[in-house]
Design a protein around this motif. Structure first.
Motif, short mmCIF file in Angstrom:
data_model
loop_
_atom_site.label_atom_id
_atom_site.label_comp_id
_atom_site.label_asym_id
_atom_site.label_seq_id
_atom_site.Cartn_x
_atom_site.Cartn_y
_atom_site.Cartn_z
N LEU A 153 0.66 -1.32 0.20
CA LEU A 153 0.26 -0.08 0.00
C LEU A 153 0.97 0.98 0.13
O LEU A 153 1.93 1.24 0.95
CB LEU A 153 -1.30 -0.09 0.76
CG LEU A 153 -1.70 1.14 1.40
CD1 LEU A 153 -3.34 1.10 0.12
CD2 LEU A 153 -2.16 1.11 2.59
N ILE A 154 0.54 2.01 -1.00
CA ILE A 154 1.08 3.28 -0.82
C ILE A 154 0.36 4.27 -1.10
O ILE A 154 -0.61 4.97 -1.42
CB ILE A 154 1.95 3.56 -2.48
CG1 ILE A 154 3.18 2.35 -2.75
CG2 ILE A 154 2.82 4.70 -2.53
CD1 ILE A 154 3.54 2.56 -4.15
N GLN A 214 1.65 1.92 -13.26
CA GLN A 214 1.80 1.24 -11.99
C GLN A 214 0.77 -0.03 -11.45
O GLN A 214 0.99 -1.34 -11.72
CB GLN A 214 1.94 1.55 -10.37
CG GLN A 214 3.31 2.48 -10.18
CD GLN A 214 4.98 1.74 -11.30
OE1 GLN A 214 4.48 0.00 -10.85
NE2 GLN A 214 4.94 2.12 -11.53
N GLN A 215 -0.48 0.95 -12.02
CA GLN A 215 -1.29 -0.65 -12.10
C GLN A 215 -1.74 -1.83 -13.48
O GLN A 215 -1.90 -2.81 -13.13
CB GLN A 215 -3.23 0.06 -12.31
CG GLN A 215 -3.56 0.65 -10.64
CD GLN A 215 -4.42 1.83 -10.74
OE1 GLN A 215 -5.39 1.45 -11.98
NE2 GLN A 215 -5.01 1.36 -9.92
N VAL A 273 0.00 -4.33 -6.37
CA VAL A 273 0.67 -2.40 -5.50
C VAL A 273 -1.31 -1.73 -5.74
O VAL A 273 -1.34 -1.19 -6.00
CB VAL A 273 1.27 -1.98 -6.30
CG1 VAL A 273 1.17 -0.18 -5.64
CG2 VAL A 273 3.21 -1.76 -6.46
N ILE A 274 -1.12 -0.74 -4.34
CA ILE A 274 -2.84 -0.28 -3.88
C ILE A 274 -2.15 1.00 -3.20
O ILE A 274 -1.34 0.93 -3.00
CB ILE A 274 -3.55 -0.97 -3.21
CG1 ILE A 274 -3.80 -2.51 -3.41
CG2 ILE A 274 -4.47 -0.23 -2.65
CD1 ILE A 274 -4.49 -2.80 -2.33
N ALA A 283 7.07 -0.99 -5.39
CA ALA A 283 6.69 -2.13 -6.06
C ALA A 283 7.35 -3.75 -6.35
O ALA A 283 6.24 -4.48 -5.88
CB ALA A 283 6.14 -1.28 -7.56
N LYS A 284 8.36 -2.89 -6.42
CA LYS A 284 9.29 -3.95 -6.58
C LYS A 284 9.18 -4.77 -5.58
O LYS A 284 9.67 -6.44 -5.48
CB LYS A 284 10.97 -3.85 -6.93
CG LYS A 284 10.94 -3.66 -8.34
CD LYS A 284 11.91 -2.93 -8.80
CE LYS A 284 11.96 -2.23 -10.72
NZ LYS A 284 13.36 -1.59 -10.89
N LEU A 285 9.55 -4.38 -4.12
CA LEU A 285 9.82 -5.37 -2.76
C LEU A 285 7.85 -6.10 -2.86
O LEU A 285 8.40 -7.04 -1.68
CB LEU A 285 9.45 -4.13 -1.91
CG LEU A 285 10.20 -3.74 -1.37
CD1 LEU A 285 10.22 -2.55 -0.73
CD2 LEU A 285 11.77 -4.65 -1.68
#
Length: 146
Positions: A23-24, A49-50, A56-57, A109-111
């Protein structure tokens, strides 16, 4: 984009992450000049990014609407961008630097990891449909609002 309403809503979002989503959150408010500067870039990154990372949210927390969330999360400067995984804040940065925002979002996102047998959209594009991609709506749409 999720708009965080209050502490309870934020807790539910964190609980929905599980082990494979990031979550960002952009903490900001309407009257903040630097917040307005970075707002378009954040929205643009969310859309980009979606397409690449289904895990990723993106969310926004207006500190005037949900001051308790910002207080609980130790937000002392606006804008602050924070990344959460497994219900915990893992990293954040303050300010309106667009390049830093992009680097941060890509790093977060990569994590994120994806469940066994499922791959991100970016991996799907690289590997093609034989890579075990799922169209499971729970996997692709958790926490997203139209």
């Amino acid at each position: 984009m999720i708009h965080i309403k209050d502490k309870g809503h934020f807790r539910k979002i964190l609980q929905s992450l599980g082990n494979n989503k990031v979550l960002i959150v952009k903490y900001s408010t309407d009257w903040c000049g630097p917040c307005r500067i970075i707002a378009k870039s954040y929205t643009k990154l969310e859309k980009e990014q979606q397409k690449k990372f289904v895990n990723v949210i993106f969310a926004e927390c207006d500190v005037d609407i949900a001051p308790g969330v910002a207080e609980d999360e130790g937000i002392t400067c606006l804008p602050t961008i924070a990344g959460y995984m497994k219900g915990e804040k893992i990293e954040s940065f303050m300010g309106s630097n667009k390049e830093k925002l992009t680097e941060f979002c890509v790093k977060m996102a990569k994590l994120a990891t994806v469940p066994s047998g499922k791959v991100s959209r970016a991996e799907q594009q690289e590997s093609g449909p034989a890579a075990g991609v799922t169209s499971d709506p729970e996997f692709t749409d958790i926490g997203r609002q139209p």
